[in-house]
Design a protein around this motif. Structure first.
Motif, mmCIF file in Angstrom:
data_model
loop_
_atom_site.group_PDB
_atom_site.id
_atom_site.type_symbol
_atom_site.label_atom_id
_atom_site.label_comp_id
_atom_site.label_asym_id
_atom_site.label_seq_id
_atom_site.Cartn_x
_atom_site.Cartn_y
_atom_site.Cartn_z
ATOM 1 N N THR A 38 12.768 51.774 39.999
ATOM 2 C CA THR A 38 11.302 51.240 39.723
ATOM 3 C C THR A 38 11.067 49.845 38.716
ATOM 4 O O THR A 38 10.593 49.990 37.767
ATOM 5 C CB THR A 38 10.327 52.303 39.359
ATOM 6 N N LEU A 39 12.069 49.187 39.030
ATOM 7 C CA LEU A 39 12.417 47.923 38.007
ATOM 8 C C LEU A 39 11.061 46.983 38.532
ATOM 9 O O LEU A 39 10.436 47.225 39.428
ATOM 10 C CB LEU A 39 13.398 47.146 38.462
ATOM 11 N N PRO A 40 10.540 46.237 37.257
ATOM 12 C CA PRO A 40 9.574 45.217 37.769
ATOM 13 C C PRO A 40 9.997 44.266 38.851
ATOM 14 O O PRO A 40 10.931 43.890 39.098
ATOM 15 C CB PRO A 40 9.493 44.348 36.468
ATOM 16 N N PRO A 41 8.628 44.220 39.839
ATOM 17 C CA PRO A 41 9.210 43.180 41.043
ATOM 18 C C PRO A 41 10.018 42.185 40.944
ATOM 19 O O PRO A 41 10.843 41.612 41.865
ATOM 20 C CB PRO A 41 7.704 43.010 41.723
ATOM 21 N N VAL A 42 9.381 41.379 39.782
ATOM 22 C CA VAL A 42 10.057 40.044 39.592
ATOM 23 C C VAL A 42 11.591 40.101 39.229
ATOM 24 O O VAL A 42 12.547 39.354 39.648
ATOM 25 C CB VAL A 42 9.293 39.214 38.739
ATOM 26 N N LEU A 43 11.720 40.941 38.549
ATOM 27 C CA LEU A 43 13.115 41.291 37.990
ATOM 28 C C LEU A 43 14.082 41.715 39.177
ATOM 29 O O LEU A 43 15.125 41.313 39.214
ATOM 30 C CB LEU A 43 13.227 42.329 36.963
ATOM 31 N N THR A 44 13.406 42.544 40.014
ATOM 32 C CA THR A 44 14.291 43.126 41.201
ATOM 33 C C THR A 44 14.647 42.014 42.205
ATOM 34 O O THR A 44 15.567 41.601 42.610
ATOM 35 C CB THR A 44 13.331 44.154 41.924
ATOM 36 N N ALA A 45 13.472 41.078 42.242
ATOM 37 C CA ALA A 45 13.825 39.783 43.078
ATOM 38 C C ALA A 45 14.803 38.870 42.683
ATOM 39 O O ALA A 45 15.553 38.478 43.207
ATOM 40 C CB ALA A 45 12.453 38.890 43.391
ATOM 41 N N VAL A 46 14.738 38.671 41.242
ATOM 42 C CA VAL A 46 15.897 37.903 40.535
ATOM 43 C C VAL A 46 17.054 38.626 40.810
ATOM 44 O O VAL A 46 18.190 38.030 41.131
ATOM 45 C CB VAL A 46 15.419 37.845 39.164
ATOM 46 N N THR A 47 17.263 39.599 40.612
ATOM 47 C CA THR A 47 18.541 40.599 40.621
ATOM 48 C C THR A 47 19.084 40.407 42.093
ATOM 49 O O THR A 47 20.150 40.368 42.271
ATOM 50 C CB THR A 47 18.130 42.006 40.325
ATOM 51 N N LEU A 48 18.228 40.582 43.226
ATOM 52 C CA LEU A 48 18.661 40.358 44.409
ATOM 53 C C LEU A 48 19.075 39.008 44.735
ATOM 54 O O LEU A 48 20.286 38.951 45.589
ATOM 55 C CB LEU A 48 17.483 40.800 45.245
ATOM 56 N N LEU A 49 18.553 37.872 44.133
ATOM 57 C CA LEU A 49 19.394 36.824 44.758
ATOM 58 C C LEU A 49 20.414 36.513 43.837
ATOM 59 O O LEU A 49 21.625 35.891 44.286
ATOM 60 C CB LEU A 49 18.243 35.580 43.834
ATOM 61 N N ASP A 50 20.514 37.063 42.546
ATOM 62 C CA ASP A 50 22.034 37.123 41.851
ATOM 63 C C ASP A 50 22.983 37.798 42.746
ATOM 64 O O ASP A 50 23.985 37.322 42.658
ATOM 65 C CB ASP A 50 21.658 37.479 40.395
ATOM 66 N N ALA A 51 22.772 39.052 43.173
ATOM 67 C CA ALA A 51 23.523 39.832 43.928
ATOM 68 C C ALA A 51 23.912 39.080 45.189
ATOM 69 O O ALA A 51 25.146 39.030 45.426
ATOM 70 C CB ALA A 51 22.893 41.142 44.188
ATOM 71 N N TRP A 52 23.085 38.392 45.767
ATOM 72 C CA TRP A 52 23.583 37.618 47.041
ATOM 73 C C TRP A 52 24.566 36.653 46.703
ATOM 74 O O TRP A 52 25.267 36.414 47.404
ATOM 75 C CB TRP A 52 22.269 37.186 47.700
ATOM 76 N N GLN A 53 24.203 35.785 45.650
ATOM 77 C CA GLN A 53 25.074 34.756 45.076
ATOM 78 C C GLN A 53 26.521 35.195 44.832
ATOM 79 O O GLN A 53 27.268 34.652 45.289
ATOM 80 C CB GLN A 53 24.351 33.914 43.865
ATOM 81 N N LEU A 54 26.507 36.374 44.424
ATOM 82 C CA LEU A 54 27.896 36.785 43.808
ATOM 83 C C LEU A 54 28.692 37.323 44.880
ATOM 84 O O LEU A 54 29.741 37.305 45.050
ATOM 85 C CB LEU A 54 27.658 37.834 42.789
ATOM 86 N N LEU A 55 27.963 38.320 45.935
ATOM 87 C CA LEU A 55 28.642 38.993 46.942
ATOM 88 C C LEU A 55 28.824 38.196 48.026
ATOM 89 O O LEU A 55 29.804 38.533 48.800
ATOM 90 C CB LEU A 55 27.687 40.173 47.308
ATOM 91 N N GLN A 56 28.036 37.335 48.381
ATOM 92 C CA GLN A 56 27.919 36.229 49.628
ATOM 93 C C GLN A 56 28.088 37.070 50.918
ATOM 94 O O GLN A 56 29.229 37.017 51.540
ATOM 95 C CB GLN A 56 29.254 35.265 49.447
ATOM 96 N N PRO A 57 27.098 37.915 51.166
ATOM 97 C CA PRO A 57 27.165 38.937 52.375
ATOM 98 C C PRO A 57 27.365 38.039 53.482
ATOM 99 O O PRO A 57 28.015 38.581 54.538
ATOM 100 C CB PRO A 57 25.760 39.607 52.642
ATOM 101 N N LEU A 58 26.847 36.690 53.860
ATOM 102 C CA LEU A 58 27.052 36.297 54.990
ATOM 103 C C LEU A 58 27.612 34.715 54.691
ATOM 104 O O LEU A 58 26.734 33.943 54.075
ATOM 105 C CB LEU A 58 25.694 36.072 55.948
ATOM 106 N N ASP A 59 28.824 34.384 54.744
ATOM 107 C CA ASP A 59 29.496 33.038 54.318
ATOM 108 C C ASP A 59 28.527 31.934 54.886
ATOM 109 O O ASP A 59 28.486 30.941 54.047
ATOM 110 C CB ASP A 59 30.719 33.157 54.839
ATOM 111 N N SER A 60 28.266 31.989 56.037
ATOM 112 C CA SER A 60 27.600 30.783 56.620
ATOM 113 C C SER A 60 26.222 30.444 56.357
ATOM 114 O O SER A 60 25.522 29.741 56.962
ATOM 115 C CB SER A 60 27.941 30.769 57.998
#
Length: 386
Positions: A221-243
């Motif tokens: 139950t993180l604050p929504p904005v913190l969750t959105a920022v974390t999701l973007l940071d995780a996507w940048q780090l993990l790169q789930p879809l290279d293209s």
């Protein structure tokens, strides 16, 4: 490159005394911008329509490709002045994807099947076939259905695009002098089938890891904005879809739309491009989160700036349209400036169904209320509110 992303350990490393104020400020700014957008009524559609184009160009720039806004607007309107480049074609694909995400309920986008469907070429054709079937079914009382002919057309289009990719690859090899020996028909078919699969095991694991972070953030139950920022940071780090590096920003904005900005999809790419912060994986988690929060706050300010700009322009345009006749197309011409970053004479001709002389006459009618001319040319001119 795949790497672990331990959300709980990362959250423990945050200094909340320094993060609480920017997090609260960003949340307030996004909420205030969304509430103001929801109250504007007729201007809201214009802000959203313009944001789609601005955000697409900014997203391409963040990933290293330059696409001029004028070229994208003209291509989107079907009034290109020259053959589209590879970058412009990619930008048009991203623009269509952003509009599709914006049309769908946010809850239906944030799942693995939905993400794979969004980027799947066959799924795109299938959706277009569904839309055509729905329109054909309206008025006849029948239920919309996808015909086998539409599916066959989608399959043929997919095979044709794969063949084009193979030809382009062979042309590059020819230019470099590394062209292989002539291939048999079997080899050519194998090359066609060698297109990247968005569901290869490694990609599927990384995408599942990103979705696991989303589920864990919801559990905490993180604050929504913190969750959105974390999701973007995780996507940048993990790169789930290279293209699809830009998809992380769209999915983060989608999560914000589901929780905070229910009236619009925030233009995160525009904001991150304007922000002095540049994401780097080697930076500490605290630095990355703080920098992204700054970008998210810029997205809220950009939305309010767009509203201010369009509100002033609308007052001036309405003032010059009050005395026109009831059958005049001048009000429709004025509304084009509120929904597009720029307008050209061919675009107005196509949209309004009038002659070039009529468009030129309406330009003179607007007088001082006419938006600024953007090109500085004598021909192929464009006007817009920027």
């Amino acid at each position: 490159m795949s790497m672990a992303y331990d959300l709980r350990r990362s959250l423990k490393s945050l200094d909340w005394t320094h993060l609480a104020d920017p997090l609260d400020r960003t949340s307030r700014a996004l909420t205030r911008a969304d509430e103001r957008l929801a109250r504007t009524g007729d201007l809201a559609d214009g802000v959203r329509s313009r944001a789609q184009l601005f955000d697409t160009c900014a997203s391409m720039a963040l990933d290293g490709d330059l696409v001029h806004l004028e070229d994208l607007v003209l291509h989107d309107a079907g009034t290109d002045r020259r053959a589209p480049t590879h970058e412009l074609t990619r930008a048009a694909r991203l623009l269509a994807l952003r509009r599709r995400i914006d049309r769908q309920p946010p809850e239906t986008v944030l799942s693995r099947n939905a993400i794979v469907t969004l980027i799947g070429r066959q799924a795109d054709s299938l959706e277009e076939g569904t839309a055509r079937g729905s329109r054909a079914g309206e008025g006849r009382g029948g239920e919309p259905a996808i015909s086998t002919h539409a599916q066959d057309d989608a399959d043929r289009e997919e095979n044709l695009l794969a063949e084009i990719d193979a030809v382009l690859q062979r042309s590059r090899q020819l230019a470099e002098g590394t062209i292989p020996a002539p291939q048999s028909s079997t080899d050519r078919n194998a090359l066609v089938r060698a297109a990247p699969d968005p569901e290869t095991p490694d990609r599927r694991d990384r995408l599942d890891a990103w979705l696991a972070i989303l589920n864990e953030a919801r559990t905490l139950t993180l604050p929504p904005v913190l969750t959105a920022v974390t999701l973007l940071d995780a996507w940048q780090l993990l790169q789930p879809l290279d293209s699809w590096p830009e998809l992380g920003r769209l999915l983060s904005a989608t999560f914000l739309k589901s929780q905070v900005t229910t009236s619009h999809l925030p233009p995160l790419s525009v904001a991150l491009r304007k922000s002095p912060f540049r994401w780097r994986g080697k930076n500490p988690f605290q630095t990355r989160i703080s920098g992204l929060l700054t970008g998210f706050e810029t997205a809220a300010r950009d939305t309010m700036d767009q509203l201010d700009r369009l509100s002033i322009a609308k007052e001036q345009l309405d003032r010059h349209c009050r005395s026109c006749r009831s059958h005049s197309r001048l009000p429709d011409f004025a509304r084009m400036f509120l929904s597009r970053p720029l307008v050209t004479i061919p675009m107005a001709r196509q949209e309004l169904g009038v002659t070039a002389a009529a468009v030129d006459h309406m330009i003179r009618q607007l007088g001082p209320a006419l938006p600024r001319e953007l090109t500085g040319r004598g021909r192929y001119r464009a006007w817009g509110i920027l």
